[in-house]
Scaffold this active site. Sequence first.
Site, mmCIF file in Angstrom:
data_model
loop_
_atom_site.group_PDB
_atom_site.id
_atom_site.type_symbol
_atom_site.label_atom_id
_atom_site.label_comp_id
_atom_site.label_asym_id
_atom_site.label_seq_id
_atom_site.Cartn_x
_atom_site.Cartn_y
_atom_site.Cartn_z
ATOM 1 N N LYS A 69 0.844 -1.199 0.000
ATOM 2 C CA LYS A 69 0.000 0.000 0.000
ATOM 3 C C LYS A 69 0.881 1.250 0.000
ATOM 4 C CE LYS A 69 -3.958 2.041 2.472
ATOM 5 N NZ LYS A 69 -4.871 1.884 3.625
ATOM 6 N N SER A 144 -9.585 1.771 2.612
ATOM 7 C CA SER A 144 -8.752 2.535 1.701
ATOM 8 C C SER A 144 -7.677 1.713 0.987
ATOM 9 C CB SER A 144 -8.067 3.672 2.482
ATOM 10 O OG SER A 144 -7.247 3.160 3.521
ATOM 11 N N SER A 168 -9.976 -0.426 6.769
ATOM 12 C CA SER A 168 -9.347 -0.222 5.459
ATOM 13 C C SER A 168 -8.633 -1.435 4.879
ATOM 14 C CB SER A 168 -8.365 0.954 5.530
ATOM 15 O OG SER A 168 -9.063 2.165 5.620
#
Length: 472
Positions: A69, A144, A168
């Site tokens: 990420k 996210s 997330s």
Amino acid sequence: MIMKLVEDLLNKNLDIDEYVERTYERIEKIEKKIKAFITIRDKEEVKREVREKLKNPKGKLSGILIAIKDNISTKGIRTTCASRMLEDYVPPYDATVIEKLKQEGAVILGKTNMDEFAMGSTTETSYFGPTRNPWDLERTPGGSSGGSGAALAAGIVDIALGSDTGGSIRAPAAYNAVFGLKPSYGTVSRFGLVAYANSLEQIGPMAKNAEDLALLYSIISGDDPKDATTIHFEPQVPEKVELKDVKIAVLKDIVEASDKPVVSIFNSTLDKLSSEGAIIKEVNLGYAEYALPAYYIIAMSEASSNLARFDGVRYGYSKYSEGNWRETFAKNRGEGFGIEVKRRILLGSFILSAGYYEEFYIKALKIRRLIKDNVDNILKEFDLIASPTMPILPPKIGEVVEDPIKMYAMDLNTVIANLAGVPALSQPAGFYNNLPIGLQLMGRYLSDYYIMAISAKIEKVLNLYDLTAPIS
């Protein structure tokens, strides 16, 4: 399974060039459709690194490609947080979790798309554009950590890292039919994670099955002198677990707030677990209606403080340098941050301002304590808490991002674990009209390995693991 893949690479049952070429062919074929990555490393550079790792194999992930990420610092690889503010930022150091992965032989394939500064539930607030769900390109992959989830679902990688502040990791896991763990708070170092809300967030593993999830967690977890919030703990790896007689609490007040298709699949899953001997009972969490407001008050307050450093002077977007400090500060932050990030900074600053601090922030902390106490009390009687991971099906692109209330409501089921600091994972529970639905399991603090062991049993009962979306 990752261990089998490592074995095949070491024994030359799988050629290194074939492994890397296959990955990049997959990227070439589908990346433009889903936009899972912000940065993809050069193929020849990756190939050389994989060869080097397999020439001198030292770890459990020797030569394995992993997606990271884009809010986790990677030395020499651009780390943008999906924001214009950090569009060209290249960290001079690795996050602790990246150091650990490299020590075990992992090779970074690229950095995945995300909601800007991890603020969002759909991976639509990214400066680089939205990620699309590989199961249905008209829908979001959750957020996210949506890029990591989409990269797994699309068959580009087998393992990935995400971060979880209020769901997330688990939201993309649910919406992409993969596995994701939000670890117990303090068990994984946050050093090198670009902070959003320090008291809530954790870096965590994402994978296509429970075994690989546990393997990845075993590598990235552990105390770290660079992160004062980490704790020293002895991993509690159960020798053997069975579903028979496992006591599962179902959060009635959370389930009732979920949509009918989600509840239908969830209840079907519970029936299958019950037939395996699990003992299932409905309970009320209590204070459920206050969980989301408390979470967002705390998260936004911490965000407004954390993001103050991005002023265009010390860090971040610095197009404007002339004029007085107030003008350049306002212009750089005004252009450098997206709408959702600015909204949360403004709300957080308001909450922490004189006259409102006690009215909102202190009350939110009190609610957090009450919810944590209730979760702990439930887990004194039960082994696990179960709920749907997400209350709704994956929304269509553009359906919720323009309506903050709708988007924030998506986090109802997941924020509880962050407020309580306990481990929680999401795994595939089934499909409704070919759209993935996730099962969330929460456990006692430091029971991460136990809930992953139970998850491994459940994946076999449901026959839902190692899934790849039919996208080409």
